[in-house]
Scaffold this motif. Sequence first.
Motif, PDB file in Angstrom:
ATOM      1  N   LEU A 195      25.251   7.471 -13.824  1.00  0.00           N
ATOM      2  CA  LEU A 195      24.626   8.615 -14.302  1.00  0.00           C
ATOM      3  C   LEU A 195      25.480   9.902 -14.021  1.00  0.00           C
ATOM      4  CD1 LEU A 195      21.067   7.940 -13.014  1.00  0.00           C
ATOM      5  CD2 LEU A 195      21.993   7.480 -15.013  1.00  0.00           C
ATOM      6  N   TYR A 196      26.565   9.905 -13.680  1.00  0.00           N
ATOM      7  CA  TYR A 196      27.515  10.920 -13.758  1.00  0.00           C
ATOM      8  C   TYR A 196      27.819  11.862 -14.778  1.00  0.00           C
ATOM      9  CZ  TYR A 196      31.582  13.967 -12.522  1.00  0.00           C
ATOM     10  OH  TYR A 196      32.509  14.917 -12.178  1.00  0.00           O
ATOM     11  N   ASN A 197      27.199  13.111 -14.759  1.00  0.00           N
ATOM     12  CA  ASN A 197      27.334  14.278 -15.767  1.00  0.00           C
ATOM     13  C   ASN A 197      26.460  13.947 -16.963  1.00  0.00           C
ATOM     14  OD1 ASN A 197      29.075  16.351 -16.241  1.00  0.00           O
ATOM     15  ND2 ASN A 197      30.439  15.365 -17.695  1.00  0.00           N
ATOM     16  N   TYR A 198      25.394  13.173 -16.457  1.00  0.00           N
ATOM     17  CA  TYR A 198      24.296  12.915 -17.567  1.00  0.00           C
ATOM     18  C   TYR A 198      23.272  14.077 -17.569  1.00  0.00           C
ATOM     19  CZ  TYR A 198      25.537   8.270 -19.497  1.00  0.00           C
ATOM     20  OH  TYR A 198      26.013   7.206 -20.194  1.00  0.00           O
ATOM     21  N   ASN A 199      23.027  14.693 -18.633  1.00  0.00           N
ATOM     22  CA  ASN A 199      21.866  15.587 -18.771  1.00  0.00           C
ATOM     23  C   ASN A 199      20.553  14.882 -18.949  1.00  0.00           C
ATOM     24  OD1 ASN A 199      21.972  15.397 -21.479  1.00  0.00           O
ATOM     25  ND2 ASN A 199      23.264  17.393 -21.455  1.00  0.00           N
ATOM     26  N   ALA A 200      19.371  15.489 -19.423  1.00  0.00           N
ATOM     27  CA  ALA A 200      18.188  14.821 -19.775  1.00  0.00           C
ATOM     28  C   ALA A 200      18.279  14.295 -21.295  1.00  0.00           C
ATOM     29  CB  ALA A 200      16.988  15.953 -19.931  1.00  0.00           C
ATOM     30  N   GLU A 201      19.043  14.818 -22.024  1.00  0.00           N
ATOM     31  CA  GLU A 201      19.210  14.390 -23.267  1.00  0.00           C
ATOM     32  C   GLU A 201      20.259  12.998 -23.456  1.00  0.00           C
ATOM     33  OE1 GLU A 201      19.738  17.416 -22.574  1.00  0.00           O
ATOM     34  OE2 GLU A 201      18.146  18.469 -23.825  1.00  0.00           O
ATOM     35  N   ASP A 202      21.190  13.213 -22.662  1.00  0.00           N
ATOM     36  CA  ASP A 202      22.223  11.918 -22.322  1.00  0.00           C
ATOM     37  C   ASP A 202      21.053  10.614 -21.886  1.00  0.00           C
ATOM     38  OD1 ASP A 202      24.608  13.226 -23.188  1.00  0.00           O
ATOM     39  OD2 ASP A 202      24.601  13.806 -21.005  1.00  0.00           O
ATOM     40  N   MET A 203      20.337  11.187 -21.115  1.00  0.00           N
ATOM     41  CA  MET A 203      19.374   9.945 -20.370  1.00  0.00           C
ATOM     42  C   MET A 203      18.600   9.368 -21.345  1.00  0.00           C
ATOM     43  SD  MET A 203      18.503  11.123 -16.630  1.00  0.00           S
ATOM     44  CE  MET A 203      19.725  11.233 -15.318  1.00  0.00           C
ATOM     45  N   GLU A 204      18.021  10.095 -22.192  1.00  0.00           N
ATOM     46  CA  GLU A 204      17.332   9.526 -23.449  1.00  0.00           C
ATOM     47  C   GLU A 204      17.940   8.827 -24.340  1.00  0.00           C
ATOM     48  OE1 GLU A 204      14.059  11.696 -26.912  1.00  0.00           O
ATOM     49  OE2 GLU A 204      15.221  12.759 -25.737  1.00  0.00           O
ATOM     50  N   VAL A 205      18.999   9.168 -24.757  1.00  0.00           N
ATOM     51  CA  VAL A 205      19.795   8.583 -25.691  1.00  0.00           C
ATOM     52  C   VAL A 205      20.015   7.209 -24.909  1.00  0.00           C
ATOM     53  CG1 VAL A 205      21.878   8.543 -26.991  1.00  0.00           C
ATOM     54  CG2 VAL A 205      20.745  10.568 -26.929  1.00  0.00           C
ATOM     55  N   ASN A 251       0.889  -1.349  -0.025  1.00  0.00           N
ATOM     56  CA  ASN A 251       0.032   0.111  -0.195  1.00  0.00           C
ATOM     57  C   ASN A 251       0.858   1.392   0.113  1.00  0.00           C
ATOM     58  OD1 ASN A 251      -2.650  -1.270   0.237  1.00  0.00           O
ATOM     59  ND2 ASN A 251      -1.982  -1.811   2.096  1.00  0.00           N
ATOM     60  N   LEU A 252       1.632   1.221  -0.827  1.00  0.00           N
ATOM     61  CA  LEU A 252       2.540   2.542  -1.064  1.00  0.00           C
ATOM     62  C   LEU A 252       2.271   3.332  -2.213  1.00  0.00           C
ATOM     63  CD1 LEU A 252       6.174   0.937  -0.578  1.00  0.00           C
ATOM     64  CD2 LEU A 252       4.792   1.804   1.141  1.00  0.00           C
ATOM     65  N   LEU A 253       2.428   4.589  -2.038  1.00  0.00           N
ATOM     66  CA  LEU A 253       2.007   5.531  -2.988  1.00  0.00           C
ATOM     67  C   LEU A 253       3.250   6.340  -3.830  1.00  0.00           C
ATOM     68  CD1 LEU A 253      -0.174   7.138  -4.842  1.00  0.00           C
ATOM     69  CD2 LEU A 253       0.113   8.782  -3.229  1.00  0.00           C
ATOM     70  N   PHE A 254       3.704   6.050  -4.830  1.00  0.00           N
ATOM     71  CA  PHE A 254       5.236   6.597  -5.347  1.00  0.00           C
ATOM     72  C   PHE A 254       5.199   7.866  -5.989  1.00  0.00           C
ATOM     73  CE2 PHE A 254       6.268   1.968  -4.798  1.00  0.00           C
ATOM     74  CZ  PHE A 254       7.418   2.144  -4.460  1.00  0.00           C
ATOM     75  N   SER A 255       5.870   8.644  -6.118  1.00  0.00           N
ATOM     76  CA  SER A 255       5.762  10.125  -6.899  1.00  0.00           C
ATOM     77  C   SER A 255       5.519   9.439  -8.331  1.00  0.00           C
ATOM     78  CB  SER A 255       6.805  10.904  -6.647  1.00  0.00           C
ATOM     79  OG  SER A 255       8.046  10.231  -6.942  1.00  0.00           O
ATOM     80  N   ASP A 256       4.916  10.452  -8.894  1.00  0.00           N
ATOM     81  CA  ASP A 256       4.713  10.148 -10.460  1.00  0.00           C
ATOM     82  C   ASP A 256       6.129  10.290 -11.326  1.00  0.00           C
ATOM     83  OD1 ASP A 256       2.003   9.780  -9.974  1.00  0.00           O
ATOM     84  OD2 ASP A 256       1.525  11.699 -10.561  1.00  0.00           O
ATOM     85  N   PHE A 257       7.073  10.931 -10.860  1.00  0.00           N
ATOM     86  CA  PHE A 257       8.169  11.113 -11.503  1.00  0.00           C
ATOM     87  C   PHE A 257       9.399  11.161 -10.568  1.00  0.00           C
ATOM     88  CE2 PHE A 257       5.707  15.069 -11.056  1.00  0.00           C
ATOM     89  CZ  PHE A 257       6.879  15.731 -10.044  1.00  0.00           C
ATOM     90  N   ALA A 258      10.647  11.018 -11.066  1.00  0.00           N
ATOM     91  CA  ALA A 258      11.838  11.214 -10.131  1.00  0.00           C
ATOM     92  C   ALA A 258      12.487  12.581 -10.785  1.00  0.00           C
ATOM     93  CB  ALA A 258      12.859  10.280 -10.505  1.00  0.00           C
ATOM     94  N   VAL A 259      13.222  13.275  -9.945  1.00  0.00           N
ATOM     95  CA  VAL A 259      14.035  14.448 -10.069  1.00  0.00           C
ATOM     96  C   VAL A 259      15.351  14.607 -10.104  1.00  0.00           C
ATOM     97  CG1 VAL A 259      11.821  15.689  -9.345  1.00  0.00           C
ATOM     98  CG2 VAL A 259      13.688  15.631  -7.663  1.00  0.00           C
ATOM     99  N   VAL A 260      16.225  15.286 -10.572  1.00  0.00           N
ATOM    100  CA  VAL A 260      17.350  15.777 -10.406  1.00  0.00           C
ATOM    101  C   VAL A 260      17.454  16.938  -9.856  1.00  0.00           C
ATOM    102  CG1 VAL A 260      19.669  15.674 -11.718  1.00  0.00           C
ATOM    103  CG2 VAL A 260      18.073  13.955 -12.462  1.00  0.00           C
TER     104      VAL A 260
END
Length: 325
Positions: free
Chosen positions: A244-254, A161-170
């Motif tokens: 994930l060091y030095n990764y931005n949003a575009e790096d994570m998508e790729v 019965n846990l509720l997780f956030s819809d997204f993670a953040v950096v």
Amino acid sequence: MALRSKLNPLLRANNDTGFGTTSAGNTGRFVNRNGSFNVRRRGVAFWNRYSVYNILLSMNATKFILIVFSFFIVTNILFTFIYIAIGIDQFSGFAETEVLKKDAELFFFSAQTFTTVGYGRINPIGFSANLVASIEALAGLLSFAVMTGLLYGRFVRPRANLLFSDFAVVAPYKDITGLMFRFVSIKDKHSLTDVSVRVNVGMNVMENGRPVYKFYDLELERNRIDSLPMNLTVVHPIDEKSPLYNYNAEDMEVADVELYVLVRAYDDVYNSTVQQRTSYIYNEIVHGEKFVPMYHESADGNTTIVDLDKINETIEMKLPALKPV
């Protein structure tokens, strides 16, 4: 933007996730947000791949009630047609004289026989009618026995019965950045203790000149707490030891990044260990935002209030510049 090689040669891949190691582009999302595995099996017959018991045990309550109600109605309609085919003259005690109304009375006779209520006004008098009524009574007893087991299993089944956030953040974390998400127990009287959290990341990396999908354990600021009376924000420091060091949003998508989250805890109510999974893919990781507190003191100062509807509330935060790759 090209895939990167592992920035830290000391990183060790986690090959024990159960997903194996596959070439890039051969897989989709591994874990759905509700914690179920996003995997379909093919190559054998449908009835060998699916468990009716497991499906009925794990589906949501609304679907389960609709299936039970539909099964009851359809079964009684089926037996009603059988009784009509046998012949109305094999029954006595009708209060109606019109054919359609007699058919309706046969439907209610079927429902009474199936549930073994048996009010007794309509009676089968022919051999065929008595035989079918006996079979229906047996089918009703067996069906209710199965239904009782399913209801009991659904009622006592341990759930986290846990509720997780819809997204993670950096977000900024100390002098670096951190990958964060949070969760909270939504039940008032469920006391979760000895709570442990494990987070893995799957991502495409270049290895020996070819893209390979690898899994890594993420080190957490805190991977265990004694109890969970309020929410917990899970933080992975993105330092030189992080994949994930030095990764931005575009790096994570790729890199097709996906986080796999597993939470285990002991529930005093169920007197059992419970667990819940979820995942976040790259487009569910928001950069430059930070969660705001979701609890506050009550007006009388005697209670802490946890606002479950604020689990996704964030504020914008400026991230430090990435180092050149």
